[in-house]
Structure formats: structure tokens, C-alpha cells
Motif scaffolding. Structure first.
Motif, PDB file in Angstrom:
ATOM      1  N   ARG A 128     -20.668  23.084  29.232  1.00 27.32           N
ATOM      2  CA  ARG A 128     -19.233  22.776  29.133  1.00 27.32           C
ATOM      3  C   ARG A 128     -18.997  21.268  29.058  1.00 27.32           C
ATOM      4  N   ALA A 129     -19.765  20.514  29.833  1.00 28.52           N
ATOM      5  CA  ALA A 129     -19.640  19.052  29.794  1.00 28.52           C
ATOM      6  C   ALA A 129     -20.025  18.516  28.414  1.00 28.52           C
ATOM      7  N   ARG A 130     -21.090  19.061  27.827  1.00 24.84           N
ATOM      8  CA  ARG A 130     -21.488  18.646  26.474  1.00 24.84           C
ATOM      9  C   ARG A 130     -20.426  19.008  25.452  1.00 24.84           C
ATOM     10  N   GLU A 131     -19.866  20.197  25.594  1.00 25.73           N
ATOM     11  CA  GLU A 131     -18.819  20.641  24.671  1.00 25.73           C
ATOM     12  C   GLU A 131     -17.606  19.715  24.760  1.00 25.73           C
ATOM     13  N   ALA A 132     -17.221  19.344  25.968  1.00 22.16           N
ATOM     14  CA  ALA A 132     -16.087  18.431  26.147  1.00 22.16           C
ATOM     15  C   ALA A 132     -16.405  17.060  25.547  1.00 22.16           C
ATOM     16  N   ALA A 133     -17.626  16.592  25.748  1.00 24.31           N
ATOM     17  CA  ALA A 133     -18.028  15.296  25.191  1.00 24.31           C
ATOM     18  C   ALA A 133     -18.040  15.347  23.666  1.00 24.31           C
ATOM     19  N   MET A 134     -18.569  16.425  23.100  1.00 22.68           N
ATOM     20  CA  MET A 134     -18.622  16.557  21.639  1.00 22.68           C
ATOM     21  C   MET A 134     -17.225  16.581  21.037  1.00 22.68           C
ATOM     22  N   SER A 135     -16.259  17.130  21.764  1.00 25.04           N
ATOM     23  CA  SER A 135     -14.896  17.176  21.243  1.00 25.04           C
ATOM     24  C   SER A 135     -14.285  15.778  21.149  1.00 25.04           C
ATOM     25  N   ARG A 136     -14.874  14.808  21.861  1.00 26.64           N
ATOM     26  CA  ARG A 136     -14.362  13.436  21.827  1.00 26.64           C
ATOM     27  C   ARG A 136     -14.997  12.603  20.718  1.00 26.64           C
ATOM     28  N   VAL A 137     -16.030  13.125  20.067  1.00 28.77           N
ATOM     29  CA  VAL A 137     -16.727  12.357  19.033  1.00 28.77           C
ATOM     30  C   VAL A 137     -15.777  11.953  17.920  1.00 28.77           C
ATOM     31  N   ASP A 138     -14.937  12.868  17.469  1.00 26.98           N
ATOM     32  CA  ASP A 138     -13.993  12.561  16.400  1.00 26.98           C
ATOM     33  C   ASP A 138     -13.063  11.425  16.810  1.00 26.98           C
ATOM     34  N   GLU A 139     -12.611  11.464  18.044  1.00 28.53           N
ATOM     35  CA  GLU A 139     -11.738  10.413  18.583  1.00 28.53           C
ATOM     36  C   GLU A 139     -12.464   9.055  18.588  1.00 28.53           C
ATOM     37  N   LEU A 140     -13.719   9.062  18.997  1.00 33.67           N
ATOM     38  CA  LEU A 140     -14.502   7.824  19.022  1.00 33.67           C
ATOM     39  C   LEU A 140     -14.729   7.288  17.619  1.00 33.67           C
ATOM     40  N   MET A 141     -15.002   8.185  16.686  1.00 33.14           N
ATOM     41  CA  MET A 141     -15.208   7.772  15.294  1.00 33.14           C
ATOM     42  C   MET A 141     -13.934   7.134  14.743  1.00 33.14           C
ATOM     43  N   ALA A 142     -12.798   7.698  15.088  1.00 37.91           N
ATOM     44  CA  ALA A 142     -11.526   7.167  14.595  1.00 37.91           C
ATOM     45  C   ALA A 142     -11.248   5.780  15.166  1.00 37.91           C
ATOM     46  N   ALA A 143     -11.761   5.502  16.362  1.00 35.32           N
ATOM     47  CA  ALA A 143     -11.518   4.201  16.995  1.00 35.32           C
ATOM     48  C   ALA A 143     -12.494   3.124  16.533  1.00 35.32           C
ATOM     49  N   ALA A 144     -13.591   3.524  15.908  1.00 29.62           N
ATOM     50  CA  ALA A 144     -14.616   2.560  15.493  1.00 29.62           C
ATOM     51  C   ALA A 144     -14.175   1.831  14.228  1.00 29.62           C
ATOM     52  N   SER A 145     -14.544   0.557  14.158  1.00 31.51           N
ATOM     53  CA  SER A 145     -14.255  -0.234  12.961  1.00 31.51           C
ATOM     54  C   SER A 145     -15.300  -1.332  12.832  1.00 31.51           C
TER      55      SER A 145
END
Length: 171
Positions: free
Chosen positions: A12-29
Motif C-alpha cells: 500500500r505504501a508503494r502504491e501511494a508513492a507510485m501515485s505521486r510519480v506523476d505529480e513529481l514529474m509535473a513539478a520537474a523542470s
């Protein structure tokens, strides 16, 4: 021995972390500029051009302007990609990040064979000493010394603004 409950909690912790990957990608520049400082570009991790700045003198580049803009945008994209992988690695760890690289077929730029390996420990300590105002003879001490009382505030301010995502690992 790991229990079933612990395995479920980890999943469950991995699943929650994976759901944040898209958010992190959007913040990267990433931002890059040419050697002459005539062209600067900022892109996100998906390659979207966020900002393009041209110096007034860039008009003198003529037909070389377009290739220069493309070159700078590609460099900014490499920086954005690296920033994204660095952010993901902080969340998911190195192994999962490497697995994502393998799945996407897009390795982190820092893994490229022609990548700059970065600075040496000695160079880092010399630059740190210069930043803190130390004498050149103190630039590379054998053992790390505590900063002088007057530099403690500067050191604290530096670490408060430090972004661990800017570090380059073997990615």
C-alpha cells in the motif's frame, strides 16, 4: 520474518508513492543556456517549453539561431529528465527509479557514458571554503572543521535552501 500484514502495508505504501510519480514529474523542470548567454530555455520533464529567452544580440546569429535554440532546449530537457528522476528516487528509492528507467527506455542523463562525472571532493571543499570565506590554505582540510561562529548563519542559510533533488547520483 515479515508478516502478511507488513507485506500488505508495504504494498500500500508503494502504491501511494507510485501515485505521486506523476505529480513529481509535473513539478520537474530544467533550464539551459548557450555558452554565449544568448539563448536560454526552460522545459518540463515532458518536454513542454515553459520559457524561451533570447538576448537582443541573438538576432545576429542569423541561420544559426534555430539550431542553437533546439540545442539549448535539448540540454534543458536532459536537465528536466534528470530532475524528475532525482525527485522520483527520493520518493521510491534507487532500485524502483532504475526499474522505471528500464521500463520507459529513457535512461537518466547522468547514466550516459559521456556525462560529466561532477566535481571531486577536493574541488567541493575548496569551493565550500571560498563560499564561507576561508583562507586558501584552509580550502582542503584533512578533516572537516566546524565553521567559524560568524559563518554559522551562512552555513545554516545554505542548507535551508539546499535542494537534494539537485544532487547527481549515478543516474
Amino acid at each position: 520474518m515479515i508478516t502478511t500484514r507488513q507485506l500488505i502495508a508495504q504494498a500500500r505504501a508503494r502504491e501511494a508513492a507510485m501515485s505521486r510519480v506523476d505529480e513529481l514529474m509535473a513539478a520537474a523542470s530544467g533550464t539551459a543556456h548557450d555558452v554565449d548567454g544568448q539563448v536560454e530555455a526552460t522545459v518540463d520533464a515532458r518536454g513542454k517549453l515553459l520559457r524561451l529567452w533570447l538576448a537582443p544580440s541573438a538576432v545576429n546569429l542569423g541561420e544559426q539561431l534555430a539550431p542553437r535554440v533546439v540545442e539549448v532546449a535539448r540540454a534543458a530537457m536532459r536537465e528536466a529528465t534528470q530532475d524528475a528522476y532525482n525527485r522520483v528516487a527520493l520518493l521510491l528509492g534507487e532500485d524502483m527509479t532504475y526499474m522505471i528507467e528500464q521500463m520507459t527506455g529513457m535512461p537518466a542523463p547522468a547514466r550516459a557514458e559521456d556525462d560529466d562525472p561532477g566535481m571531486t571532493v577536493e574541488e567541493f571543499q575548496r569551493l565550500r571554503a571560498e563560499r564561507l570565506g576561508a583562507a586558501p590554505s584552509e580550502a582542503a582540510p584533512a578533516a572537516p572543521a566546524a565553521p567559524a561562529a560568524s559563518n554559522v548563519e551562512d552555513e545554516d542559510a545554505y542548507w535551508e535552501s539546499f535542494d537534494p533533488a539537485s544532487l547527481r547520483s549515478d543516474r
